[in-house]
Design an enzyme around this catalytic site. Structure first.
Site, PDB file in Angstrom:
ATOM      1  N   GLN A  29     -31.395   5.257  57.994  1.00 40.15           N
ATOM      2  CA  GLN A  29     -32.343   5.804  57.014  1.00 40.15           C
ATOM      3  C   GLN A  29     -33.322   4.740  56.512  1.00 40.15           C
ATOM      4  OE1 GLN A  29     -29.378   7.266  54.339  1.00 40.15           O
ATOM      5  NE2 GLN A  29     -28.297   5.337  54.333  1.00 40.15           N
ATOM      6  N   HIS A  60     -22.509   8.871  37.562  1.00 37.28           N
ATOM      7  CA  HIS A  60     -21.243   8.223  37.948  1.00 37.28           C
ATOM      8  C   HIS A  60     -20.172   8.398  36.881  1.00 37.28           C
ATOM      9  CE1 HIS A  60     -24.178   5.762  40.437  1.00 37.28           C
ATOM     10  NE2 HIS A  60     -23.469   6.465  41.293  1.00 37.28           N
ATOM     11  N   ASP A  84     -23.926   2.627  46.968  1.00 32.58           N
ATOM     12  CA  ASP A  84     -24.529   1.845  45.886  1.00 32.58           C
ATOM     13  C   ASP A  84     -23.463   1.191  45.004  1.00 32.58           C
ATOM     14  OD1 ASP A  84     -23.949   3.902  43.598  1.00 32.58           O
ATOM     15  OD2 ASP A  84     -24.884   5.054  45.196  1.00 32.58           O
ATOM     16  N   GLU A 104     -18.428   4.245  53.686  1.00 33.72           N
ATOM     17  CA  GLU A 104     -19.894   4.376  53.660  1.00 33.72           C
ATOM     18  C   GLU A 104     -20.404   4.158  55.087  1.00 33.72           C
ATOM     19  OE1 GLU A 104     -22.782   4.771  51.478  1.00 33.72           O
ATOM     20  OE2 GLU A 104     -23.751   4.431  53.419  1.00 33.72           O
ATOM     21  N   ASP A 135     -18.709   6.626  59.490  1.00 27.16           N
ATOM     22  CA  ASP A 135     -19.087   7.987  59.106  1.00 27.16           C
ATOM     23  C   ASP A 135     -17.896   8.632  58.374  1.00 27.16           C
ATOM     24  OD1 ASP A 135     -19.759  10.661  59.000  1.00 27.16           O
ATOM     25  OD2 ASP A 135     -19.492  10.985  61.157  1.00 27.16           O
ATOM     26  N   GLY A 136     -18.131   9.114  57.161  1.00 25.90           N
ATOM     27  CA  GLY A 136     -17.053   9.687  56.351  1.00 25.90           C
ATOM     28  C   GLY A 136     -16.389  10.882  57.022  1.00 25.90           C
ATOM     29  N   ASP A 154     -19.338  11.253  47.226  1.00 20.50           N
ATOM     30  CA  ASP A 154     -20.583  10.844  46.555  1.00 20.50           C
ATOM     31  C   ASP A 154     -21.684  10.894  47.607  1.00 20.50           C
ATOM     32  OD1 ASP A 154     -22.479   9.915  44.860  1.00 20.50           O
ATOM     33  OD2 ASP A 154     -21.659   7.898  44.665  1.00 20.50           O
ATOM     34  N   ASP A 157     -28.359  14.005  49.599  1.00 20.39           N
ATOM     35  CA  ASP A 157     -28.702  15.411  49.847  1.00 20.39           C
ATOM     36  C   ASP A 157     -28.202  15.807  51.240  1.00 20.39           C
ATOM     37  OD1 ASP A 157     -30.698  16.223  47.523  1.00 20.39           O
ATOM     38  OD2 ASP A 157     -31.040  14.139  48.056  1.00 20.39           O
TER      39      ASP A 157
HETATM   40  N1  SAM Z   1     -25.595   9.732  43.807  1.00 21.63           N
HETATM   41  C1  SAM Z   1     -26.463   9.971  44.901  1.00 21.63           C
HETATM   42  C2  SAM Z   1     -27.079  11.336  44.917  1.00 21.63           C
HETATM   43  O1  SAM Z   1     -26.503  12.301  44.413  1.00 21.63           O
HETATM   44  O2  SAM Z   1     -28.175  11.419  45.453  1.00 21.63           O
HETATM   45  C3  SAM Z   1     -25.889   9.648  46.236  1.00 21.63           C
HETATM   46  C4  SAM Z   1     -25.156   8.356  46.243  1.00 21.63           C
HETATM   47  S1  SAM Z   1     -24.960   7.372  47.582  1.00 21.63           S
HETATM   48  C5  SAM Z   1     -26.434   6.386  47.650  1.00 21.63           C
HETATM   49  C6  SAM Z   1     -24.950   8.345  49.030  1.00 21.63           C
HETATM   50  C7  SAM Z   1     -24.487   7.499  50.223  1.00 21.63           C
HETATM   51  O3  SAM Z   1     -23.903   8.332  51.219  1.00 21.63           O
HETATM   52  C8  SAM Z   1     -25.605   6.716  50.914  1.00 21.63           C
HETATM   53  O4  SAM Z   1     -25.380   5.344  50.732  1.00 21.63           O
HETATM   54  C9  SAM Z   1     -25.502   7.123  52.379  1.00 21.63           C
HETATM   55  O5  SAM Z   1     -25.728   6.056  53.276  1.00 21.63           O
HETATM   56  C10 SAM Z   1     -24.078   7.643  52.441  1.00 21.63           C
HETATM   57  N2  SAM Z   1     -23.813   8.575  53.541  1.00 21.63           N
HETATM   58  C11 SAM Z   1     -24.644   9.507  54.077  1.00 21.63           C
HETATM   59  N3  SAM Z   1     -24.045  10.163  55.082  1.00 21.63           N
HETATM   60  C12 SAM Z   1     -22.799   9.633  55.183  1.00 21.63           C
HETATM   61  C13 SAM Z   1     -21.695   9.887  56.036  1.00 21.63           C
HETATM   62  N4  SAM Z   1     -21.745  10.835  56.989  1.00 21.63           N
HETATM   63  N5  SAM Z   1     -20.570   9.159  55.862  1.00 21.63           N
HETATM   64  C14 SAM Z   1     -20.487   8.197  54.890  1.00 21.63           C
HETATM   65  N6  SAM Z   1     -21.511   7.913  54.061  1.00 21.63           N
HETATM   66  C15 SAM Z   1     -22.644   8.617  54.202  1.00 21.63           C
END
Ligand code: SAM
EC number: 2.5.1.16
Length: 235
Positions: A29, A60, A84, A104, A135-136, A154, A157
């Site tokens: 991204q 949070h 984050d 993450e 990947d989660g 967490d 979108d």
């Molecule tokens: N609080 C924020 C919101 O509601 O917009 C989101 C927090 S956090 C920055 C979201 C994180 O999820 C990002 O760092 C992103 O890289 C991570 N992410 C996205 N897809 C993911 C996946 N498939 N597995 C693990 N992490 C993922």
């Protein structure tokens, strides 16, 4: 200098900027950090606001507080996403927590947070924190056999890699990692602004858990000013 978040084809949010601090493209991204007049420092992923220093505690703090209100016994916690570190740091404020594993996908978000959001990233230094870069969705598929008292999604979108974190099979795999009386908590978008997503998450949770709760909290920097969480309470 202005930054525009294109939320839908008919709704945009514009923030006047003091400064652009960082802009890079990771394997997953575009990562940006800007200094704003109204919200302090803001993190954006692919042009979408993730958090601001002014109101991140509302997000949070609420997710951690509600999660532990439903799972007061929680000692082992799994966070999916949340690179984050804000949720990690909020969860680790609880002395009873023994372990928080954070999964993450993008290590560059973690590096960026350590550099530009040191207060949020404090939790990464805690010896109870374990960080997995993966990947989660893949992690919860392969981690079967592990057990957590509280799992918190967490998610950003539901676009790109983030879309996997809103899938019914992903929630089912998370539920299988829950210890008895475990709780799954997930970011499920604003029920006012994205009612279809909020309803879809509720439906998926209802098929898995005997009790499901949804809550909405005010977070002014998010489009529409609020965000929702969905909680599934296990047996
Ligand atoms: N609080 C924020 C919101 O509601 O917009 C989101 C927090 S956090 C920055 C979201 C994180 O999820 C990002 O760092 C992103 O890289 C991570 N992410 C996205 N897809 C993911 C996946 N498939 N597995 C693990 N992490 C993922």
């Amino acid at each position: 200098m202005w930054l525009t978040e294109k939320v839908t084809p008919t709704f945009e949010v514009r923030l006047r900027l003091k400064k652009r601090l960082y802009r890079a493209r990771s394997s997953y991204q575009r990562i940006e950090v800007v200094e704003t007049f109204d919200f302090g420092r803001v993190l954006l992923l692919d042009g979408l606001i993730q958090l601001s220093t002014k109101d991140q505690h509302l997000y949070h703090g609420a997710l951690a507080d509600r999660g532990f209100a439903f799972a007061p016994h929680a000692r082992r916690v799994l966070i999916i996403g949340g690179g984050d570190g804000g949720l990690l740091t909020a969860v680790l404020r609880r002395s009873e927590v023994e372990l928080v594993r954070l999964v993450e996908i993008d290590e560059e978000v973690i590096a960026c947070s350590k550099r530009f959001f040191p207060q949020l990233a404090r939790g990464f230094k805690d010896p109870r924190a374990e960080i997995v870069i993966e990947d989660g969705a893949a992690y919860v598929r392969r981690a079967q056999g592990e057990q957590f008292d509280l799992i918190m999604v967490d998610a950003p979108d539901p676009v790109g890699e983030g879309a996997k974190l809103f899938a019914a099979t992903f929630y089912r795999n998370c539920a299988q990692l829950l210890a008895p009386k475990g709780v799954l908590a997930a970011q499920s978008e604003s029920p006012y602004f994205y009612p279809q997503i909020s309803r879809r998450v509720r439906r998926a949770f209802t098929r898995i858990f005997p009790r499901v709760e949804q809550e909405t909290v005010i977070v002014p920097s998010y489009p529409g000013g609020s965000i929702g969480f969905t909680f599934g309470l296990g047996r």
